[in-house]
Design a protein around this motif. Structure first.
Motif, mmCIF file in Angstrom:
data_model
loop_
_atom_site.group_PDB
_atom_site.id
_atom_site.type_symbol
_atom_site.label_atom_id
_atom_site.label_comp_id
_atom_site.label_asym_id
_atom_site.label_seq_id
_atom_site.Cartn_x
_atom_site.Cartn_y
_atom_site.Cartn_z
ATOM 1 N N PRO A 192 70.466 79.351 21.996
ATOM 2 C CA PRO A 192 69.312 79.094 21.123
ATOM 3 C C PRO A 192 68.068 78.752 21.934
ATOM 4 O O PRO A 192 68.156 78.212 23.045
ATOM 5 N N ILE A 193 66.923 79.057 21.371
ATOM 6 C CA ILE A 193 65.659 78.723 22.021
ATOM 7 C C ILE A 193 65.498 77.202 22.063
ATOM 8 O O ILE A 193 65.897 76.491 21.143
ATOM 9 N N GLU A 195 66.291 82.387 25.663
ATOM 10 C CA GLU A 195 67.131 82.536 24.479
ATOM 11 C C GLU A 195 67.828 83.896 24.443
ATOM 12 O O GLU A 195 67.344 84.868 25.032
#
Length: 369
Positions: A111-112, A237
């Motif tokens: 995930p970012i 990401e």
């Protein structure tokens, strides 16, 4: 085109929607709830042997669809990895949906982070050079000059140039950028040879995306015996909505340089030395200045240094390339692997095993030419 095709169609098994527009040449938009891509256009759409045909994905995962209107449904098949699969769509609206592109990740491997890109780059600045890397780096240099290049006065750009001097590299950067521009919305077609890429540009207002421009430039440089390859620059990401592709080039003088044909760009550091792609990553992480060539521009618009610095700070977290640099090669193909350079500490646990098999942690080995 058969007017029965016009409208919005849906296939529940794959969570796939296709929108077909009453236009010539044919135009489509697709949505994939399974992978998180909404309202994207296929790489290409055409009619062949009574079928409406369209292609999606990169070379590694290319899917070529063939569909036709039969008894109120859209019926046909797609071919991927040599396997043929039946597809059938039902019409859910006579009016196709012309919505803008949207990306929503369906499965997230990394995930970012809610942090500044420069802080993320600095956290993952190092590599693990204690790990082995047995990937071969092969360049196919020279070869016949494709006839299509002469439509753009290729020989005039080469006239009087010595292939043992650096001048030829900058002349070929100019050749590509003088004739072909950047359009990030243009997905590439199937072919990646010099001839294929230029033909694609000719059908798209003489433009292609950053990948197409970089593959084209690297291939033309190799014709002159210059080691050059396209490199995909990736963010933290995964999956990601955006990346960038540039050229990693070994100048005849033995110095290394990054060429970015999207921006007609090469860079120097504060000592006047050319900047390579791995060196750019180090300079960005350290907050050091970079200096663009005076002719740098994007489709004729002046180079935006602040934007570019921020953009590449995001996209220099990871890198990927082919192990074989040859005209027409892009991705995992016969004779070539598509390897990805991963910094120390980067979270790889959630990636599928087939993708992890091509991870490289040794930056010295990855950048070897």
């Amino acid at each position: 085109m058969d007017k029965h095709l016009i409208g919005k169609w849906y296939m529940e098994e794959m969570g796939e929607t296709i929108n077909i527009f009453d236009e010539t040449p044919p135009r489509m938009k697709m949505s994939f709830s399974s992978s998180g891509y909404y309202h994207v256009e296929p790489n290409c759409v055409y009619e062949k042997d009574g079928y409406l045909c369209y292609e999606i994905n990169d070379d590694n995962h290319r899917m070529v669809y063939h569909v036709k209107y039969i008894d109120s449904v859209l019926d046909g098949f797609y071919v991927q990895h040599g396997k043929t699969t039946h597809v059938q769509y039902v019409k859910i609206d006579d009016v196709p949906e012309d919505a803008p592109y949207q990306f929503i990740a369906a499965k997230i491997y990394v995930p970012i982070l809610d942090r500044a890109r420069i802080d993320i780059l600095r956290q993952y600045a190092d590599y693990d050079n204690s790990t082995a890397c047995d990937h071969i780096n092969e360049f196919v240099l020279g070869g016949d000059i494709p006839q299509i290049l002469e439509k753009y006065n290729y020989s005039e750009y080469m006239k009087g140039l010595d292939c043992t001097t650096d001048e030829i590299v900058f002349a070929l950067l100019d050749f590509v950028c003088d004739h072909f521009g950047h359009d990030g919305s243009r997905a590439l077609g199937t072919g990646k040879t010099i001839t294929d890429l230029i033909a694609f540009c000719e059908n798209n207002n003489n433009k292609t995306n950053c990948r197409g421009l970089s593959i084209l430039l690297a291939s033309i440089l190799r014709l002159s015996g210059i080691k050059a390859r396209h490199i995909t620059c990736l963010p933290y990401e995964d999956p990601f909505e955006d990346c960038h592709v540039v050229v990693d080039c070994l100048l005849p003088s033995g110095r290394r340089i990054m060429l970015d044909p999207t921006w007609r760009l090469y860079l120097k550091d504060n000592t006047g030395e050319y900047v390579s792609l791995p060196r750019l990553r180090t300079l960005l992480s350290a907050g050091e200045p970079i200096f663009a060539n005076p002719t740098a521009s994007h489709n004729g618009t002046a180079f935006a240094e602040d934007y570019y610095r921020e953009y590449m700070t995001k996209n220099c977290l990871r890198f990927a390339r082919c192990t074989l640099s040859q005209d027409g090669v892009d991705g995992q193909t016969a004779g070539s692997r598509y390897i990805e350079l991963i910094p120390k500490g980067y979270p790889t646990e959630a990636f599928p095993e087939d993708k992890k098999a091509n991870f490289v942690f040794n930056d010295t080995a990855f950048w070897q030419m």
